[in-house]
Motif scaffolding. Structure first.
Motif, PDB file in Angstrom:
ATOM      1  N   THR A 254       0.832  -1.207   0.000  1.00  0.00           N
ATOM      2  CA  THR A 254       0.000   0.000   0.000  1.00  0.00           C
ATOM      3  C   THR A 254       0.867   1.258   0.000  1.00  0.00           C
ATOM      4  O   THR A 254       0.504   2.253  -0.640  1.00  0.00           O
ATOM      5  CB  THR A 254      -0.939   0.010   1.210  1.00  0.00           C
ATOM      6  N   ASN A 257       2.055   2.102  -3.539  1.00  0.00           N
ATOM      7  CA  ASN A 257       1.052   2.533  -4.513  1.00  0.00           C
ATOM      8  C   ASN A 257       0.139   3.630  -3.977  1.00  0.00           C
ATOM      9  O   ASN A 257      -0.133   4.604  -4.656  1.00  0.00           O
ATOM     10  CB  ASN A 257       0.191   1.333  -4.940  1.00  0.00           C
ATOM     11  N   GLY A 262      -3.455   0.527  -4.153  1.00  0.00           N
ATOM     12  CA  GLY A 262      -2.586  -0.175  -3.211  1.00  0.00           C
ATOM     13  C   GLY A 262      -3.347  -1.155  -2.356  1.00  0.00           C
ATOM     14  O   GLY A 262      -2.867  -2.264  -2.079  1.00  0.00           O
ATOM     15  N   ALA A 265      -4.191  -4.139  -4.595  1.00  0.00           N
ATOM     16  CA  ALA A 265      -2.975  -4.891  -4.898  1.00  0.00           C
ATOM     17  C   ALA A 265      -2.532  -5.707  -3.689  1.00  0.00           C
ATOM     18  O   ALA A 265      -2.126  -6.875  -3.824  1.00  0.00           O
ATOM     19  CB  ALA A 265      -1.860  -3.939  -5.331  1.00  0.00           C
ATOM     20  N   TRP A 503       6.022  -3.784  -6.951  1.00  0.00           N
ATOM     21  CA  TRP A 503       4.689  -3.414  -6.456  1.00  0.00           C
ATOM     22  C   TRP A 503       4.167  -2.186  -7.186  1.00  0.00           C
ATOM     23  O   TRP A 503       2.952  -2.086  -7.436  1.00  0.00           O
ATOM     24  CB  TRP A 503       4.729  -3.155  -4.955  1.00  0.00           C
ATOM     25  N   GLY A 507       0.810  -2.087  -9.269  1.00  0.00           N
ATOM     26  CA  GLY A 507      -0.224  -1.087  -8.987  1.00  0.00           C
ATOM     27  C   GLY A 507      -0.754  -0.421 -10.238  1.00  0.00           C
ATOM     28  O   GLY A 507      -1.935  -0.074 -10.316  1.00  0.00           O
TER      29      GLY A 507
END
Length: 736
Positions: A254, A257, A262, A265, A503, A507
């Motif tokens: 989180t 993103n 986030g 994801a 990540w 995202g």
């Protein structure tokens, strides 16, 4: 003479046709046809999946009809006798199949009995406000705080025989908590609530099988004990360490993103969905892709597929390995290890566990040189999952996942894309044909999966997403090609702190998925709310689905009969005219114009469930109010002219019992109450949430539980305290 002969001939032929249509000849012909079809099924080894069906039928018989907790000895003994009979019927295929089916049915009944006994734990009997001490077993961060599952050490002065083993509580304090912490706090707890309407979601039953005996919230400050009076059990320490790692990775994703991209994801990787807000959840549901954020079959298959492909590709780089080693089997074994680790890390949820069993069986088939995707493997996965957790059969997760896979396997020959192959075409033609085949395959598989799961989704959630085909066709390529590979790479890079760029890239794909979902949600009628239909219609639809997917012969066309009958029954459900809350705090009655009018203060969650069961959304502007409400009660006139009164105070009984046809109350009504139907505290304590349908022959009353029913998760509650001393539960504390 010629005319007479012709006439005579016509009569003779007519008599022959009549003889063929006689019941005896029809029965013989049907028997012969069925025997031939069963022999064909047996030759193609398609009878084994029906053992899983019979096993599940035994589980349903237990949950639908068993009163109390029977001994498992009787069904196990009956299963042994049926097995012995099957050994003697080896030369008679039909008798053999019946004996084996009965044995599987009794084994399913026994499995449910053993499961209920194995998870038995105390359930809180009444609303309690008391000091609570326990270990944090699991923690899920949410927008408004956190939700904790605590392993209880003490609760007020309750004895161990009355104290819940686990409780689930909401926490809105500022003190940082972690899984494994030993804490003390003041808590407000209540028994896990039962269904808000007959046939609705029963949280009390699900909580029982998870060992949760109470739900509520923590009040005031929370103290974390650095030196606990007793060390936590080893199992809890392991579970807490995994949950803490999941929370740490959730925060890392989180942070990389931000926003709802986030949160989604993180849910795709760790299974933690608490940070996804209500708007995003509704958007995903409207697009028909909410299953993407629930760790289940899609995630397990994609995770196993990514590991399998990477391992096989790396092994193929060595020419010697590719020639002399079975790299396909090695890759399958590595994929089994990887997908198991992923299931453990994602929380070992019930749905994920069932998907893991199915995935491991499919990969195991590769190791023994058998077809990976077959109905036999699916049936074996169902048997293992149901033997471990028989209660899963009652939930939408099991029903929808196995229905989707069964439909896809049955339609596999129609989904292989042969019609779109470009034999002899050039590179551009082959590329276009491959793209067209991929698009057609995605659309076809989505259509099949939606058709197979629609009966169960509609029954449990009363919603249908007609544009789910579009949503899945546009988002699943992103999930398959970008999101899940990025998830695997990110987990591999996480120990080296090299995962942040992965990540971030993941995202971007999730943002695209959310944009597509928001676009689809803007369509008219993106979500259809349908009236709830009964278990009878679902049974017919399920039988139709089984007959259409499991047989290999023309026997499958028999499935059209129950399927069409189920559709007809589901299309014309009998909607109740009166809904009554399980505590008597509120009700909703259908008035003359067809709308529902609320009486009293029904809980928000219960009112939402009533509206959905009635085919209305929770923001439906057609909701009416009672004709008259004051400090002592409410009154409304139902569509059949009956007056329905809800008494908030004992002072209302004198007038309501004399004038109203139906009286509803949280307290006990006078024994001399002259109303046609009295739904008071005693009635609700015995029956739970209640609905009434005004039929021409009189009111038809349906209740959430049978009088005198002794299910372990439905302990008879004690006499309820006065309304002023009983705080109204917050539905957000226990809503799924």
């Amino acid at each position: 003479m010629a005319r007479g002969e012709a006439s005579t001939g016509l009569v003779v032929r007519g008599a022959g046709l009549a003889a063929l249509l006689a019941p005896r000849h029809l029965a013989l012909g049907l028997g012969t046809w069925m025997t031939a079809r069963l022999a064909e099924e047996a030759a193609q080894r398609r009878l084994f999946p029906w053992l899983a069906v019979a096993f599940g039928a035994g589980i349903l018989v237990f949950f639908a009809g068993a009163d109390g907790l029977p001994s498992p000895v009787s069904p196990l003994l009956a299963a042994c006798l049926c097995g012995a009979a099957a050994a003697g019927f080896r030369a008679r295929p039909v008798a053999l199949a019946v004996a084996l089916g009965l044995a599987a049915l009794f084994l399913g009944f026994a499995a449910a009995t053993l499961r209920v006994a194995s998870v038995a734990a105390p359930v809180l009997a009444r609303t309690t406000i008391a000091p609570l001490a326990g270990f944090v077993e699991a923690l899920e961060e949410r927008e408004e705080g956190a939700r904790l599952v605590l392993l209880v050490r003490s609760l007020g002065d309750l004895a161990p025989a009355q104290r819940p083993m686990r409780v689930r509580v909401s926490y809105r304090g500022s003190a940082p908590l972690r899984p494994g912490d030993s804490i003390t706090a003041k808590a407000r707890l209540l028994p896990p609530p039962e269904a808000a309407r007959p046939g609705g979601y029963d949280f009390a039953r699900d909580a029982y099988f998870r060992g949760i005996g109470a739900v509520g919230s923590l009040l005031g400050p929370v103290t974390v004990l650095r030196d606990a009076p007793e060390p936590p059990p080893l199992r809890l320490r392991i579970a807490a360490a995994i949950d803490d790692a999941r929370n740490g990775l959730t925060r890392r994703i989180t942070d990389a993103n931000g926003g709802q991209a986030g949160a989604v994801a993180a849910a795709l990787v760790t299974g933690k969905r608490g940070l996804i807000d209500a708007t995003t959840n509704d958007t995903l549901r409207a697009a028909g892709i909410y299953h993407v954020v629930s760790i289940s079959g899609l995630h397990m298959v994609l995770a196993a597929g990514v590991v399998f492909w990477i391992a096989r590709a790396l092994l193929a780089l060595g020419p010697g390995l590719a020639v002399s080693w079975p790299i396909k089997k090695i890759a399958a074994a590595l994929a089994m290890v990887g997908v198991t680790a992923y299931c453990v890390f994602s929380g070992w949820d019930i749905a994920a566990e069932r998907a893991l069993v199915m995935t491991l069986i499919m990969l195991g088939a590769i190791l023994v040189d058998r077809p990976a995707l077959s109905l036999r493997n699916l049936a074996l996965a169902a048997l293992i999952a149901l033997a471990r957790e028989p209660e899963g059969l009652l939930g939408p997760s099991f029903q929808m996942s196995f229905a989707a896979v069964a439909g896809l396997i049955a339609c596999a020959r129609l989904l292989d894309g042969r019609l779109l192959r470009a034999e002899g075409a050039g590179p551009l033609g082959r590329a276009l044909a491959w793209g067209a085949a991929a698009l057609a395959g995605t659309l076809a598989t989505t259509l099949v999966a939606q058709a197979a799961t629609a009966p169960f989704a509609t029954y449990h959630f009363q919603t249908l997403q007609p544009f789910g085909v579009v949503g899945n066709a546009l988002t699943l390529p992103l999930v398959s090609a970008v999101v899940m590979p990025a998830a695997v790479l990110g987990i591999l890079a996480y120990p080296f702190a090299l995962d942040r760029p992965v990540w971030w890239a993941m995202g971007l794909a999730v943002r695209g998925m959310l944009d597509i979902a928001a676009w689809i949600r803007g369509f008219d009628h993106a979500t259809l709310v349908l009236p709830a239909f009964g278990a009878g219609a679902l049974t017919l639809l399920t039988l139709g689905l089984l007959l259409l997917t499991l047989p290999a012969s023309r026997l499958r066309w028999l499935g059209l009969v129950p399927a069409l009958a189920g559709l007809a029954a589901a299309a014309r459900p009998e909607r109740p005219d009166l809904y009554v809350d399980r505590d008597g705090a509120g009700a909703a009655v259908r008035v003359a114009d067809g709308r529902l009018a609320t009486l009293g203060r029904p809980p928000a969650f219960g009112l939402e469930q009533w509206l959905k069961a009635d085919g209305r959304s929770r923001d439906d502007p057609g909701l009416a109010r009672a004709e008259r409400c004051d400090a002592v009660g409410c009154v409304a006139t139902a569509r059949n002219g009956w007056r329905v009164a809800l008494a908030r105070d004992k002072r209302a009984f004198e007038a309501d019992c004399a004038r109203a046809d139906i009286v509803i109350a949280r307290t006990t009504a006078p024994a001399a109450c002259a109303a046609r139907l009295v739904i008071d505290r005693a009635f609700l304590a015995a029956h739970g949430a209640t609905t009434v349908r005004f039929a021409p022959e009189g009111p038809v009353v349906t209740t959430a539980r049978r009088p005198g029913e002794h299910a372990p998760w439905r302990l008879p509650p004690p006499p309820a305290p006065p309304p002023a001393a009983s705080p109204e539960p917050d539905p957000t504390e226990w809503a799924p």
